[in-house]
Design an enzyme around this catalytic site. Structure first.
Site, PDB file in Angstrom:
ATOM      1  N   GLU A 131      -1.258  -8.841   4.481  1.00 43.87           N
ATOM      2  CA  GLU A 131      -0.935  -8.898   5.914  1.00 43.87           C
ATOM      3  C   GLU A 131      -2.158  -8.681   6.791  1.00 43.87           C
ATOM      4  OE1 GLU A 131      -0.812  -4.427   5.264  1.00 43.87           O
ATOM      5  OE2 GLU A 131      -0.841  -6.278   4.099  1.00 43.87           O
ATOM      6  N   HIS A 182      -3.599  -5.755   0.559  1.00 44.14           N
ATOM      7  CA  HIS A 182      -3.103  -5.977   1.923  1.00 44.14           C
ATOM      8  C   HIS A 182      -3.176  -7.444   2.354  1.00 44.14           C
ATOM      9  CE1 HIS A 182      -2.572  -1.813   3.385  1.00 44.14           C
ATOM     10  NE2 HIS A 182      -3.613  -1.507   2.628  1.00 44.14           N
ATOM     11  N   CYS A 198       0.847  -1.200   0.000  1.00 45.80           N
ATOM     12  CA  CYS A 198       0.000   0.000   0.000  1.00 45.80           C
ATOM     13  C   CYS A 198       0.886   1.255   0.000  1.00 45.80           C
ATOM     14  CB  CYS A 198      -0.970  -0.032   1.170  1.00 45.80           C
ATOM     15  SG  CYS A 198      -2.315   1.171   1.011  1.00 45.80           S
TER      16      CYS A 198
END
Length: 1323
Positions: free
Chosen positions: A1286, A1284, A1156
């Protein structure tokens, strides 16, 4: 001052919108940015030398022939958030000659020849926001933008009341000051002040200062002191025994268990679950087992949102986040909610038959503008700060309603409700503020004082229209969430210490530091001595009163011990967070404020004058009975004879904003940051926004399967008929929503009650008392639950003059209930998504009717859609039935019998069942024989109830459980889910179909309102594409097509004897560090917290790490381009540049991951990354909007095998979350694109639900060329991606995953493989 023009300031969409709004006066316009750079007098800076940070600078002037130039820039005397961040970037990047950078917009406008003065004024109003901006026909002068005026002096108010002066004359003078400054002082408070300055020995020898009076007005405003809720009440001549607040406190008195802190702080604290503290210890991310208590709070920010919707709502959310961060000795907001009540939208070209347009005051925003701008403001603050927003509501209402004398009045939300709330976490030992030791330093932490938000506490306490227009504008604040993130990082650093150095903390809200600083020391039984010029302030002309009382946002006040001050300062400097040691606590309970600049003492008061007992308010109210008409459930009274009543009702109800899709309010928000969200609003493979409850995960940690839930309930229209019923139903609706999550028991629920009313309006004071009594003395104690937190807004009316006539709109009594509870099983969160027959076999739909056959239609969406109120509203009639239902539901959560759940609320049973079908992309067949013979009443009443989906094989067990709890008569088996792709929705009685349509048609009608709002606000083509996708019955939805087994760890066969270090890299404004740290920690790495200040100062060297992970967020608030300030601070700093160059180029044992904002950073550092020259940049989304969604990604089979992160995932496609406003991949040149494709660096791309690479929105959420989502370096060791992974490492953090994988996958979902693969590569 240097002046340069820049790039275009208008997108195609924004230009089109302005031309549509100004069609009567403007034929064409264009716009570019202009930059004003204020430098030191001997500076040699020029256009060329500034281009590294201001890349679009042009040396030529922008002034097209034949046009009128209009310049828009920040209001004189203010500093924009953009300026704060841009100047910060310049200073960090080494531009020491730059004092300040400001930006404006230069419009070249072609006005029509016949434009009138009124049309000109109207056209110009669409070019700027009067609250935050100024408009001129020439470039602003230096002094107008960069204020260099002398500081304004202290003002004394001549009351002449000391030494035997005339008290009556003093009272008149104070009345004048009251009106001039907008203090909102009541007559008895004016008398109190006159008495103080007459009889208090230390005061009667002098005149009061403007600082003292303004401070008193803020501290003692209705907003801050809740005078009405603490008042004595007499209703219909009967003196009441309880104040409103005493009745609320009664709930906690009767049920104090599970509540740690109530009424005494910025939020209530509740007992939570066992969990962990996962935080840096001496820089190393570490996990420690401990209880995780949680807190709850809901605020409203109604007045500022009415005046200026974007900043009003932004600072509403920002202020509530600060409340959650300033509990006890420091805490942290975890997840949020947002709610809106406005009058009718009146969307151009989409006006609905129930809507009214009754005008508005000139300086107040329309309902449409509020809903186009306020949600963006609130979401922007949440997004940039890094708080996921996972729940909310939206209601419109504006209706002619009879008064007691039979005449009509307008009731509605011209004074809107903007609710902001959420849950947070706090360590048990920090739940209460510690005593402040005398002599302790008192600190203001966060942003500087600015000339904004003067008198907000008092202004919000007045009915809109009572104050002056200028006071209304002056009272609105501006938000800088990136600054608040910095302050929160300081708080976090203190609270994660073994010994927290913060003794006590308060947020700075209404009244500014004039309220917060005295409150901080008063709570400790102390006084204080402050120095005005030690308060951080960057606007030199501000007067003492303005510095002391302004409501500049993103600030906290706190105390530390003297011996801890240096430690605190070092934390602030690491986080680049401003602070000021503004004074010291004193034993003497006196408040003294000195001003060394003018050698004056603006404040010298005994604390008891400020916090003493001004006369207690007494309220006298009368009950008003209004004539009510029964609602005609046949609808014949409201429709032409040829109309189909049910079809007409369906279309009206599905379009009503309270019922319709809230997608336009949801996808603009980040719902995934932290990676600890187990349930957001979007449900199932098709991501339909129908979830009843929001749920967070307790914490990261092995085996943790618990969390916290929040849900809302409100039934304000019913209050026009019965205030007590409205209040009871709000509580019941909240609980019905909350139990979609697995909560331990009913008595674990705790509520926030937010009361909006106009108690001076005839009948409304009595209604308020009735409603509070209904839940404070009766319902909540009987349910075993309490209301330990809440807020009131007692000025919910709008008055104005239009064409010589006085107009007014008064809101109905509006109680917003928010419920909080621990969750004991994250795998048992029910959603409304109906499961397909093909997946689980035949199922039945069971309706539980908690009203036992009553079908009251008063106050319903159906009645509103026909401009009716009705005479009888739903109510919680049988408490035992309700409690037994909750008991059954909590038991069913321990089974696997329930496949879907949805409560019955706005729109009734028809909407409940339709939304379940929308979420599941299925057809349903329903039979109404067991319900009342009135079909319309049966379908659209909003009595309490719920629908569950149960497999036929489990029906007997479920019915048995309801019967055992005395609920047999409430249970109706009313339908089934259909197999196949037909997806029809039908209702019948006695074998005859009374209504039939298709899922796609009804779903489309339901989504229409959201589509129309997106079409106005965003890229209309993207809005159209999303609308069209609804019609696809064959759409398989999100899916997992994996080439690997998530249960198999790729590191399992390695003898891992160490945990290599990964730098979890962040810059100011980055907010995605927690989930990134956990992903690497859980994969066998040592995660190390590294701030850019560590690298720039030389405290940390990248030579010590095998990997760097650049986190997501908003470095420098994305000013000057996402990731650009971060990257430029590296490229222009020789030591930092060398650190990164060596890491990327001179070692072969390193890897890097940028996600990001980190992806944007890597793309701007591509000159340092070997082989990355052809990488694209990532710029503004094609939708012209922030996108928070779950989307499908595919890892390229060929390229994926060449990346150390994805070699075992190549060819897989699976869902992931995106959360960005600038994610569209754009190449510097066509040759770069060709080189990029030739080298196969296209690693990850967006696919649609058919697993095809796509450019179609929202599957490709940003319009990236070739659907590019992630890129790799030729060596495969460096990966940059916008989505994303994670954030969805925890299985439960995926908004959707197949039910069959609930037990199969264990704690982690498939995306953990990406991080494990890096660990395998390191070896």
């Amino acid at each position: 001052m240097l002046v340069y023009y820049g790039g275009s300031a208008l997108s195609v969409q924004s230009k089109k919108k302005i031309l549509e709004l100004t069609v009567s006066g403007v034929s064409d316009l264009n716009a570019v940015y202009f930059y004003l750079i204020y430098t030191k007098s001997n500076s040699s800076l020029n256009c060329e030398s500034l281009r590294p940070i201001l890349s679009d600078l042009q040396e030529s002037e922008f002034k097209p022939d034949g046009t009128t130039m209009v310049y828009v820039f920040p209001r004189p005397g203010t500093i924009s958030p953009w300026s704060s961040k841009a100047t910060n970037i310049a200073n960090v990047c080494g531009y020491k000659d730059v004092i300040r950078i400001e930006r404006g917009i230069a419009y070249s406008v072609v006005f029509k020849d016949d434009i009138s003065e009124e049309m000109l004024k109207s056209a110009l109003n669409h070019l700027y926001d009067r609250m935050t901006e100024a408009l001129r026909f020439k470039l602003p002068e230096e002094d107008e933008v960069f204020d260099k005026h002398e500081p304004a002096p202290l003002v004394r108010i001549e009351l002449n009341c000391g030494q035997g002066g005339d008290k009556q004359a003093a009272t008149e003078r104070l009345n004048h000051a009251n009106k001039k400054f907008g203090l909102a002082l009541a007559p008895d408070e004016i008398d109190y002040l006159v008495e103080c300055y007459t009889s208090e020995p230390s005061l009667k020898s002098r005149e009061p200062t403007d600082v003292e009076l303004f401070m008193f007005g803020q501290v003692n405003s209705e907003h801050c002191r809740h005078k009405i809720f603490n008042a004595d009440w007499t209703i219909d001549g009967e003196k009441k025994d309880y104040s409103l607040f005493k009745m609320i406190r009664n709930t906690h008195l009767k049920n104090p268990q599970y509540t740690i802190s109530a009424y005494s702080d910025n939020a209530a604290v509740f007992e939570g679950n066992s969990g962990t503290l996962f935080a840096p210890v001496n820089g190393i991310w570490s996990m420690k087992d401990e209880p995780v208590e949680f807190l709850g709070k809901v605020e409203t920010h109604n007045h500022p949102t009415a005046v200026s919707p974007f900043p009003g709502a932004a600072t509403g959310s920002g202020g509530e986040i600060r409340d959650e961060g300033a509990v006890g000795q420091g805490s942290l907001s975890k997840a949020g909610l947002a709610g809106y009540s406005v009058s009718d939208l009146n969307i151009p070209g989409y006006k609905q038959p129930w809507e009214l347009d009754v005008g508005k005051p000139y300086h107040i925003a329309t309902s449409l503008d509020i809903m186009l701008e306020a949600p963006i403001g609130s979401s922007a603050f949440n997004n940039e700060f890094g708080r996921p927003c996972i729940n909310g509501y939206f209601r419109t209402f504006c209706m002619e309603v009879p008064r007691g004398d039979g005449t009509l009045e307008i009731r509605g939300y011209h004074k809107p409700i903007m609710a902001a709330g959420g849950i947070g976490r706090i360590r048990k030992q920090h739940a209460f503020k510690k005593s402040i030791a005398p002599g302790s330093p008192i600190i203001v932490l966060g942003g500087p004082a600015l000339l904004v938000g003067l008198g907000g506490g008092a202004a919000s306490s007045m009915n809109a229209g009572e104050g002056s227009e200028e006071l209304d504008f002056a009272s609105v604040q501006r938000g800088n969430p990136e600054m608040q993130r910095r302050a929160q990082m300081v708080i976090d650093a203190c609270t994660t210490m073994d010994e927290n150095i913060i003794q006590s903390i308060h947020d700075v809200g209404a009244g500014g530091v004039s309220n917060a600083l005295p409150e901080l020391v008063h709570d400790a039984g102390l006084g204080a001595r402050f120095e005005l010029r030690d308060i951080p302030c960057i606007e030199p002309s501000m007067s003492p009163m303005q510095i002391w009382c302004c409501e500049s946002q993103e600030r906290y006040v706190l105390s530390v011990k003297s011996e801890d001050l240096d430690t605190f300062k070092s934390i602030c400097e690491r986080e680049r967070c401003p602070y000021g040691v503004v004074g010291y606590s004193t034993v003497e309970q006196r408040l003294i404020l000195t001003d060394r600049l003018y050698n004056t003492t603006p404040i010298d008061l005994p604390m008891e004058v400020l916090f003493g007992k001004p006369p207690k308010m007494s309220r006298v109210a009368e009950t008003q009975t209004i004539p009510l008409s029964k609602f005609d459930s046949s609808l014949k009274s409201y429709l032409a004879p040829s109309s189909d009543p049910i079809l007409d009702a369906v279309e009206r109800v599905l379009r009503m904003p309270a019922v319709a899709s809230k997608s336009f309010l949801i996808t603009i928000g980040d719902r995934s940051v932290t990676g600890l969200i187990a349930r957001d609003q979007m449900v199932g493979p098709w991501q339909v926004p129908v979830a009843d409850v929001g749920v967070t995960v307790t914490s990261y940690g092995k085996g943790i399967n618990t969390g916290e839930a929040l849900a809302m309930g409100e039934k304000p229209i019913s209050a026009l008929v019965s205030a007590a019923a409205s209040a009871r139903m709000a509580v019941a609706e909240c609980i019905m929503n909350l139990v979609a999550a697995s909560i331990p028991a009913l008595d674990r629920i705790r509520l926030s009650a937010n009361w909006m009313a106009a108690p001076s309006h005839p009948g409304e004071g009595a209604k308020l008392y009735e409603a509070v009594q209904a839940i404070g003395l009766e319902l909540c104690p009987s349910l075993g639950i309490s209301i330990p937190v809440g807020k009131d807004s007692m000025s919910m009316s709008m008055k104005w003059n239009e064409d010589g006539r006085e107009k007014s709109v008064t809101a109905p009594l509006s109680l917003i209930i928010t419920g909080f509870s621990p969750v004991d099983d994250l795998y048992s969160i029910w959603t409304p998504q109906l499961r397909k027959v093909e997946d689980i076999g035949s199922t039945s739909l069971i309706f539980i009717d908690l009203a036992n056959g009553k079908q009251r239609l008063g106050g319903s969406i159906l009645a509103q859609s026909y401009k009716q109120l009705g005479d009888e509203v739903p109510d919680l009639d049988n408490l035992d039935t309700f409690k037994n239902f909750i008991n059954v539901i909590t038991q069913l959560h321990k089974t696997n019998y329930i496949q879907a759940y949805h409560d019955k609320s706005d729109g009734g049973l028809f909407v409940t069942l339709s939304e379940m079908a929308f979420a599941g992309h299925v057809g349903i067949e329903c039979e109404l024989d067991s319900l009342s013979s009135d079909n319309i009443a049966a379908l659209f009443n909003e009595e309490l109830g719920a629908v569950i989906q149960v497999c036929d094989r489990d029906i007997a067990k479920v019915l048995e459980l309801f019967a055992a709890n005395g609920l047999s008569t409430c249970v109706h088996r009313i339908g089934k889910v259909l197999s196949g792709q037909a997806q029809t929705i039908s209702f019948s009685r006695s074998g005859k179909i009374i209504f039939k349509s298709t899922r796609s048609k009804l779903h489309g009608i339901w989504h229409e309102t959201s589509y129309k709002m997106q079409e106005i606000r965003d890229n209309p083509e993207c809005a159209r594409q999303e609308m069209e996708n609804i019609a696809d019955n064959n759409d398989p939805g999100l899916g997992y097509h994996l080439t690997f087994d998530p249960n198999v760890s790729v590191t399992a066969d390695l003898a891992l004897t160490s945990r290599p270090k990964v730098a979890i890299l962040r810059e100011q404004g980055v907010n995605g560090y927690l989930e990134m740290a956990y992903a690497f920690y859980a994969s066998g790495f040592t995660a190390v917290d590294v701030h850019m200040t560590d690298i720039l100062s030389g405290r940390v060297h990248l030579d010590d790490f095998v990997g760097i992970a650049a986190c997501g967020g908003f470095s420098y608030g994305d000013v000057l381009g996402s990731g650009n300030g971060w990257a430029t601070s590296i490229l222009l700093h020789e030591d930092a540049r060398n650190e990164f160059y060596r890491f990327f180029n001179e070692r072969k044992d390193t890897f890097g991951l940028g996600i990001c904002n980190g992806c944007q950073l890597f793309s701007r550092l591509k000159s340092l990354i070997p082989g990355a020259k052809s990488w694209p940049m990532f710029t503004f989304n094609e939708s012209a909007q922030y996108e928070g969604r779950a989307v499908m990604l595919k890892i390229d089979e060929t390229s994926g095998s060449k990346s150390i992160f994805t070699e075992s995932m190549a060819g897989s496609s699976l869902p992931v979350v995106v959360a960005h406003g600038e994610g569209r991949a754009v190449f510097d040149s066509e040759s770069d694109y060709e080189q990029f494709k030739k080298e196969g660096l296209d690693l990850i791309y967006y696919v649609n639900n058919y697993n095809e690479r796509t450019s179609r929105y929202p599957f490709n959420p940003n319009g990236s060329r070739d659907a590019i989502a992630g890129v790799r370096s030729p060596c495969g060791r460096f990966l940059a991606m916008m989505p994303h992974p994670e954030r969805v490492v925890l299985k439960v953090a995926n908004s959707y995953y197949p039910h069959s994988k609930a037990s199969e996958w264990g704690v982690h979902g498939p995306w953990i493989r990406l991080f494990q693969s890096a660990r395998k590569w390191v070896g």
